[in-house]
Scaffold this motif. Structure first.
Motif, PDB file in Angstrom:
ATOM      1  N   SER A 151       0.939  -1.116   0.148  1.00 12.35           N
ATOM      2  CA  SER A 151       0.256  -0.263   0.034  1.00 12.35           C
ATOM      3  C   SER A 151       0.775   0.897   0.057  1.00 12.35           C
ATOM      4  O   SER A 151       0.514   2.011  -0.657  1.00 12.35           O
ATOM      5  N   SER A 152       2.068   1.314   0.828  1.00 15.83           N
ATOM      6  CA  SER A 152       2.755   2.764   0.252  1.00 15.83           C
ATOM      7  C   SER A 152       3.618   2.711  -0.895  1.00 15.83           C
ATOM      8  O   SER A 152       2.995   3.903  -1.079  1.00 15.83           O
TER       9      SER A 152
ATOM     10  N   LYS B  76       0.529   4.658  -2.742  1.00 14.53           N
ATOM     11  CA  LYS B  76       0.669   5.375  -2.393  1.00 14.53           C
ATOM     12  C   LYS B  76       1.734   6.498  -3.721  1.00 14.53           C
ATOM     13  O   LYS B  76       0.823   7.617  -3.826  1.00 14.53           O
TER      14      LYS B  76
ATOM     15  N   TYR C 182       1.303   4.183  -7.129  1.00 13.79           N
ATOM     16  CA  TYR C 182       0.124   3.600  -7.873  1.00 13.79           C
ATOM     17  C   TYR C 182      -1.376   5.178  -8.088  1.00 13.79           C
ATOM     18  O   TYR C 182      -1.812   4.890  -9.520  1.00 13.79           O
ATOM     19  N   TRP C 183      -1.473   5.391  -6.654  1.00 14.40           N
ATOM     20  CA  TRP C 183      -2.314   7.055  -7.462  1.00 14.40           C
ATOM     21  C   TRP C 183      -1.853   7.978  -7.331  1.00 14.40           C
ATOM     22  O   TRP C 183      -2.304   8.999  -7.767  1.00 14.40           O
ATOM     23  N   SER C 184      -0.878   7.692  -8.038  1.00 14.05           N
ATOM     24  CA  SER C 184      -0.246   9.071  -8.852  1.00 14.05           C
ATOM     25  C   SER C 184      -1.384   9.552 -10.114  1.00 14.05           C
ATOM     26  O   SER C 184      -1.451   8.880 -10.151  1.00 14.05           O
TER      27      SER C 184
ATOM     28  N   ILE D 138      -6.525  -3.006  -2.884  1.00 11.26           N
ATOM     29  CA  ILE D 138      -6.279  -1.227  -3.407  1.00 11.26           C
ATOM     30  C   ILE D 138      -6.367  -1.374  -4.641  1.00 11.26           C
ATOM     31  O   ILE D 138      -7.325  -0.320  -5.115  1.00 11.26           O
TER      32      ILE D 138
ATOM     33  N   SER E  12      -7.871   2.971  -0.245  1.00 11.10           N
ATOM     34  CA  SER E  12      -7.080   4.490  -0.895  1.00 11.10           C
ATOM     35  C   SER E  12      -6.435   4.478   0.264  1.00 11.10           C
ATOM     36  O   SER E  12      -5.245   5.358   0.183  1.00 11.10           O
ATOM     37  N   THR E  13      -6.395   3.692   1.665  1.00  4.26           N
ATOM     38  CA  THR E  13      -5.584   4.474   2.518  1.00  4.26           C
ATOM     39  C   THR E  13      -4.432   3.106   2.905  1.00  4.26           C
ATOM     40  O   THR E  13      -5.189   2.176   2.496  1.00  4.26           O
ATOM     41  N   VAL E  14      -3.442   3.738   4.041  1.00  2.58           N
ATOM     42  CA  VAL E  14      -2.351   2.244   4.077  1.00  2.58           C
ATOM     43  C   VAL E  14      -2.948   1.879   5.031  1.00  2.58           C
ATOM     44  O   VAL E  14      -3.275   0.594   5.518  1.00  2.58           O
TER      45      VAL E  14
END
Length: 452
Positions: A165-166, A169, A172-174, A388, A393-395
């Motif tokens: 997840s880190s 973040k 991936y979520w960029s 994910i 969307s959060t770690v």
């Protein structure tokens, strides 16, 4: 004329067979010369000549004082055995003294546990209302044996989910990911629905594994229950039918019978030789039983040898009673029904021993366990990816969901694994002590005299 000749020959043959039976010589070897002792005959049971040579009739039997002394000595030995192997279970993981030398304390729960025989108090505590039961279990979560065993695996799953997840973040979520990450993102989105369908088959595999393990546990517990019942019944039969005709044989048979539960426990738990010798020496340590003790300790399968020896003792004692009665009366005693009854009870004990040996020597196919472990590993490793791609969307959210799921599924797998090895969680110390106590109580207790 022909009928009278046949009748005469049949009478002669029947008398000859009765004579052979009384002298206790096999028909096939009645006139054969004695064979020299060889190596393959050294592990045979003791000759038991003292039972064959000891008088058995009412007038020549052991005196009443000797019989009372033998019973009192048996009572004392049973009490010493109870002190050596007390039936009290450990009170928890921090028990100061564990009477069961082979019980793995790592699986003994601090609260209610299958490793001990339940009482009214245990059932009362176990049957609290749901809200009380849930709060109590949550309070004792930190001392849960299952939670402690699966903690490293759950911690690894949590760390893996935080790592993924880190990474997501950052990349991936960029808003403008590079091309390889775009491809990985699309692949994750497409595989998320497919991955969600794996939870149901995985749960089914775990359920089938737990059911198979539970079936093994119930079969083993039922076999030990029948073993306790069988020792109790056989001891009562020996006291009722064998003790009046041969007290020494009955006492020796009961001494062997009280060892059955302890030797079977030692065999299934892998106890050391000293532990078995302590118990056997206590019940067969008298000078007149030295030959019996040496023979039993020299057998490779002592539980099988023990039941065979009891059968041999009863057969020799009853045969000597028949021979003695034939010398003093024209109507010799017939103990055929007694022999069949004793042999039936011994076969029941041998069946229980055989079931335990089969369960110990076989398990759920390892291929099933290996496949389940691999599927479980893949599911846990891919679970953060599915979360994910599903929009978490959060770690913290990915880590919490993965940790809870890993705890549930890994816990089910570990519970099935613990139950599969049935003899490490069964209250075998208490069951063996119950078999010993029931056999002793049935034999040494004196019943009131029946008046006419």
């Amino acid at each position: 004329m022909m009928g009278s000749k046949l009748t005469g020959w049949s009478l002669i043959i029947s008398r000859w067979l009765i004579f052979i039976r009384l002298i206790d010589v096999p028909c096939a070897s009645a006139f054969a010369p004695p064979r020299p002792q060889s190596l393959r005959h050294r592990n045979r049971p003791p000759t038991f000549t003292r039972l064959q040579l000891q008088p058995l009739s009412d007038s020549s039997d052991c005196s009443a004082d000797e019989n009372v002394m033998n019973i009192n000595k048996l009572k004392q030995d049973l009490n010493d055995l109870s002190e050596l192997r007390p039936p009290k279970p450990p009170t928890g993981l921090w028990a100061q003294r564990n009477p069961d030398c082979s019980l793995p304390l790592a699986i003994v729960s601090a609260g209610s546990s299958y490793t001990r025989i339940w009482t009214h108090q245990t059932w009362s505590e176990h049957s609290y209302p749901p809200h009380v039961r849930y709060v109590r279990h949550l309070k004792r979560w930190h001392v849960s044996t299952t939670a402690r065993k699966i903690l490293p695996s759950v911690a690894f799953a949590c760390a893996w989910s935080i790592l993924l997840s880190s990474f997501a973040k950052i990349f991936y979520w960029s808003e403008n990911p590079i091309l390889p990450l775009k491809v990985a993102k699309k692949a994750a989105e497409w595989s998320a629905p497919t991955f969600s369908f794996l939870s149901a088959p995985l749960a089914l595999l775990l359920t089938l594994r737990a059911n198979a393990s539970m079936a093994r546990l119930l079969e083993a517990r039922g076999a030990w229950g029948r073993l306790v019942l069988g020792t109790r019944t056989l001891s009562s039969v020996l006291k009722t039918y064998l003790y009046p005709v041969h007290p020494n044989g009955a006492v020796l048979s009961v001494r062997y019978l009280t060892l059955l539960g302890w030797l079977l426990k030692a065999q299934l738990r892998g106890e050391d030789e000293d532990s078995q010798q302590q118990v056997a020496r206590l019940m067969l340590g008298e000078p007149q039983y030295n030959e019996e003790y040496e023979w039993l300790m020299g057998q490779p399968k002592r539980t099988v040898a023990l039941t065979s020896r009891i059968r041999n003792i009863c057969a020799v004692a009853l045969a000597s009673s028949i021979a003695s009665s034939a010398n003093h009366t024209d109507n010799p005693l017939d103990h055929t029904a007694t022999q069949l009854l004793i042999d039936e009870r011994i076969r029941e004990l041998e069946s229980c021993v055989g079931i335990c040996e089969r369960l110990f020597g076989s398990t759920i196919p390892p291929t099933y366990s290996r496949h389940l472990s691999r599927v479980m590993s893949l599911w846990i490793l891919l679970l953060p990816v599915s979360l994910i791609s599903s929009g978490v969307s959060t770690v913290a959210g990915v880590a919490c969901a993965t940790t809870v799921a890993a705890y549930v599924f890994i816990g089910l797998d570990e519970v099935g694994m613990e139950i599969e090895n049935v003899f490490q969680i069964m209250p075998m110390q208490q069951l063996a002590a119950a078999a010993q106590k029931d056999a002793g109580d049935q034999f040494v207790s004196e019943m009131p005299t029946l008046t006419k």
